[in-house]
Enzyme design. Structure first.
Site, PDB file in Angstrom:
ATOM      1  N   LEU A  36       0.993  -1.187  -0.136  1.00 27.64           N
ATOM      2  CA  LEU A  36      -0.129  -0.031   0.169  1.00 27.64           C
ATOM      3  C   LEU A  36       0.956   1.361  -0.006  1.00 27.64           C
ATOM      4  O   LEU A  36       1.704   1.358   0.601  1.00 27.64           O
ATOM      5  CB  LEU A  36      -0.820  -0.116   1.212  1.00 27.64           C
ATOM      6  CG  LEU A  36      -2.088  -0.904   1.356  1.00 27.64           C
ATOM      7  CD1 LEU A  36      -2.685  -0.820   2.573  1.00 27.64           C
ATOM      8  CD2 LEU A  36      -2.990  -0.735   0.023  1.00 27.64           C
ATOM      9  N   GLY A  37       0.615   2.367  -0.770  1.00 28.20           N
ATOM     10  CA  GLY A  37       1.349   3.676  -0.879  1.00 28.20           C
ATOM     11  C   GLY A  37       1.803   3.488  -2.233  1.00 28.20           C
ATOM     12  O   GLY A  37       2.415   4.725  -2.382  1.00 28.20           O
ATOM     13  N   GLY A  38       2.331   2.635  -2.745  1.00 25.69           N
ATOM     14  CA  GLY A  38       2.906   2.565  -3.966  1.00 25.69           C
ATOM     15  C   GLY A  38       4.295   3.143  -4.090  1.00 25.69           C
ATOM     16  O   GLY A  38       5.164   2.902  -3.148  1.00 25.69           O
ATOM     17  N   CYS A  40       5.985   6.137  -4.118  1.00 27.44           N
ATOM     18  CA  CYS A  40       6.284   7.125  -3.107  1.00 27.44           C
ATOM     19  C   CYS A  40       6.310   6.855  -1.848  1.00 27.44           C
ATOM     20  O   CYS A  40       7.438   6.915  -1.053  1.00 27.44           O
ATOM     21  CB  CYS A  40       5.298   8.338  -3.166  1.00 27.44           C
ATOM     22  SG  CYS A  40       5.408   9.633  -2.369  1.00 27.44           S
ATOM     23  N   GLY A 170      23.334   8.754 -13.958  1.00 26.94           N
ATOM     24  CA  GLY A 170      22.298   9.554 -14.091  1.00 26.94           C
ATOM     25  C   GLY A 170      22.168  10.803 -13.213  1.00 26.94           C
ATOM     26  O   GLY A 170      21.965  10.384 -12.148  1.00 26.94           O
ATOM     27  N   GLY A 172      19.705  13.067 -12.882  1.00 25.68           N
ATOM     28  CA  GLY A 172      18.647  13.670 -12.673  1.00 25.68           C
ATOM     29  C   GLY A 172      18.397  13.672 -11.311  1.00 25.68           C
ATOM     30  O   GLY A 172      19.276  13.866 -10.411  1.00 25.68           O
ATOM     31  N   ASP A 298       1.596   9.078 -12.495  1.00 23.83           N
ATOM     32  CA  ASP A 298       2.742   8.984 -13.314  1.00 23.83           C
ATOM     33  C   ASP A 298       2.492   8.019 -14.666  1.00 23.83           C
ATOM     34  O   ASP A 298       3.008   8.598 -15.714  1.00 23.83           O
ATOM     35  CB  ASP A 298       3.942   8.184 -12.706  1.00 23.83           C
ATOM     36  CG  ASP A 298       4.669   9.017 -11.532  1.00 23.83           C
ATOM     37  OD1 ASP A 298       4.110  10.223 -11.354  1.00 23.83           O
ATOM     38  OD2 ASP A 298       5.555   8.468 -11.014  1.00 23.83           O
ATOM     39  N   LEU A 305       5.428  13.553 -10.555  1.00 27.00           N
ATOM     40  CA  LEU A 305       5.757  14.108  -9.368  1.00 27.00           C
ATOM     41  C   LEU A 305       4.572  13.750  -8.497  1.00 27.00           C
ATOM     42  O   LEU A 305       3.364  13.480  -9.089  1.00 27.00           O
ATOM     43  CB  LEU A 305       5.872  15.704  -9.265  1.00 27.00           C
ATOM     44  CG  LEU A 305       6.994  16.297 -10.108  1.00 27.00           C
ATOM     45  CD1 LEU A 305       6.796  17.707 -10.224  1.00 27.00           C
ATOM     46  CD2 LEU A 305       8.450  16.027  -9.343  1.00 27.00           C
ATOM     47  N   HIS A 431      11.210  36.506  10.129  1.00 26.90           N
ATOM     48  CA  HIS A 431      12.620  36.756  10.159  1.00 26.90           C
ATOM     49  C   HIS A 431      13.161  35.851  11.192  1.00 26.90           C
ATOM     50  O   HIS A 431      12.541  35.709  12.573  1.00 26.90           O
ATOM     51  CB  HIS A 431      13.088  38.048  10.300  1.00 26.90           C
ATOM     52  CG  HIS A 431      14.316  38.373  10.254  1.00 26.90           C
ATOM     53  ND1 HIS A 431      15.030  38.480   9.274  1.00 26.90           N
ATOM     54  CD2 HIS A 431      15.159  38.864  11.407  1.00 26.90           C
ATOM     55  CE1 HIS A 431      16.382  38.881   9.463  1.00 26.90           C
ATOM     56  NE2 HIS A 431      16.527  39.171  10.907  1.00 26.90           N
TER      57      HIS A 431
END
Length: 456
Positions: A36-38, A40, A170, A172, A298, A305, A431
């Site tokens: 579950l959650g794939g 990501c 890669g 990226g 995706d 993303l 700040h």
């Protein structure tokens, strides 16, 4: 077995829609082949940010001359606990809203039936289907994944021992994020990128800043170089490079892109059209070429993303029930890169504007004058804003700074025209924060800079 909607995939493109549809009273099923959650939750966002958090803490301690004993196995176990907590959260929501989970591979059949294979082996009748299939790591000929010496993002955070050295093929997003985190955790890292710069889709000034940052972390960055040969040994890999050099490492991470998980799902036989790269074609409503079958995340392409996938999932759920949903503006999807000196941008790059023939004015402010940036060791930090010649439209905002991933959201109202530079210049941003950069660049654009010296 019959359900109103079947969601194939439980990642960020799947589970939000499942929950929203169940809340509307629909009988919803989710088919999940793995966890579950794939991607990501299990292999990407969560474990990578868990490692990132620890790595940045270690760097901060070393900055003041300290040292930290960080047992690798403990880092992996803690990261896994974060993954498990996220996974359990999704499971809890499914149980609370009555979403039925089927374990196995979801294969689409005629008549909007979904067969669950390699698991529970049941067939589900349904009215609507949402494809949230996701992507797989892209293989590289000669450097095929073996899960031991040559790994993908799915194994890199599960290594039971800290590698002494790692080559990342890669440069990226995945490549530079892993390079930053593991270098801070004591791994000797080399990044090999075939393009003439890492992060080749970004403007050169952004890439140069990250290159400088990584080199300060001890990362060996090789650009314009390809893999010419591979020798696998019992405990390491020797890479021959196109420039004639060789490097010997304990492990190799291949991070050269993603491929859609659209094979073996029977999409072609039910009429779901794919593009030339294998991604699912969808309408602005996220409906495929087969009425009643939707897709999100995706697997439909675009920016790969998680936050984009989540919004698409929610939009798809509304369209499934016939509720009016807004179409996503993909130019408003921020890209974020977690490298200590973070990158975040929304809108267009200079490369894209030049390619489109759009005239623009660039405002760029170095951010080292901000104490919040200095404290967080943000050398190379800057903010860049790309606007129309009359300053009436913001084409793009690029931030290279610590906490850029958190700051970029404050710029979205400016990009969509809900806030003017005059408004921004008068707001009391907290700040010390990196978010003060927004006021500073607004003041510069209005010709009233405070911290930036402009010579007349």
């Amino acid at each position: 077995m019959k359900h109103d909607v079947v969601v194939v995939g439980s990642g960020v493109a799947g589970y939000p829609a499942a929950i929203m549809l169940a809340r509307r009273g629909l009988k919803v099923a989710v088919v999940e082949e793995h966890y579950l959650g794939g991607e990501c939750t299990n292999y990407g966002c969560v474990p990578s940010k868990a490692f990132y958090h620890i790595a940045e803490a270690a760097r901060t301690v070393r900055k003041v001359g300290g040292s930290a004993e960080l047992p690798w196995e403990s880092i992996v176990e803690w990261s896994n606990s974060m993954v498990e907590a996220a996974r359990q959260g999704i499971e809890y929501l499914f149980e609370s809203y009555g979403v039925k989970v089927y374990n196995g591979k979801g294969v689409i059949k005629e008549g909007k039936r979904v067969k669950v294979e390699n698991g529970e082996n049941v067939e589900i009748e349904t009215e609507k289907v949402l494809l949230a299939l996701g992507t797989d790591p892209s293989p590289l000929p000669g450097l095929e994944f073996d899960g031991k010496l040559v790994v993908s993002n799915r194994e890199i955070f599960q290594m039971r021992e800290r590698p002494g050295s790692l080559a990342i093929v890669g440069g990226g997003v995945i490549g530079v994020e892993v390079a930053n985190a593991l270098a801070n955790l004591g791994v000797e890292v080399t990044v090999v990128e075939k393009s003439n710069q890492i992060l080749p889709f970004l403007d050169s000034d952004v890439a140069q800043a990250i290159r400088g940052h990584l080199k300060r972390r001890g990362v060996n960055v090789l650009e314009g170089v390809e893999i010419a040969g591979v020798e696998r040994g019992e405990s390491g890999v020797r890479l021959k490079l196109s420039d004639g050099k060789e490097i010997a490492v304990d492990k190799v991470l291949v991070a050269v892109g993603r491929v859609p998980k659209t094979s073996g799902v029977n999409l072609e036989n039910v009429g779901v059209e794919l593009d030339s790269a294998g991604f699912v074609k969808v309408s602005p409503r996220l409906e495929t070429s087969v009425p009643g079958i939707y897709a999100a995340g995706d697997v439909v392409g675009g920016p790969l993303l998680a936050h984009k996938a989540m919004v698409e999932s929610m939009i798809a759920s509304k369209n499934i029930v016939g509720k009016e949903a807004h179409n996503i503006d993909y130019r408003l999807v921020p890209l974020t890169i977690f490298t200590g000196l973070e990158v975040a941008y929304v809108g267009y790059t200079e490369k894209e504007l030049s390619r489109l023939g759009i005239k623009y004015v660039r405002y760029k402010v170095p951010l080292n004058f901000l104490s919040a940036v200095k404290i967080k060791d943000g050398s190379y930090s800057f903010i860049k804003m790309l606007v129309s010649e009359d300053s009436s439209r913001v084409y793009g905002v690029h931030i290279v700074a610590p906490n850029a991933s958190e700051v970029i959201s404050a710029f979205i109202p400016v990009v969509i025209g809900k806030m003017m530079f005059e408004d921004v210049s008068q707001l009391p941003y907290p700040h010390l924060t990196v978010g003060e950069a927004l006021r500073e660049i607004a003041l510069l654009m209005l010709g009233e800079p405070v911290h930036i010296l402009v010579r007349k």
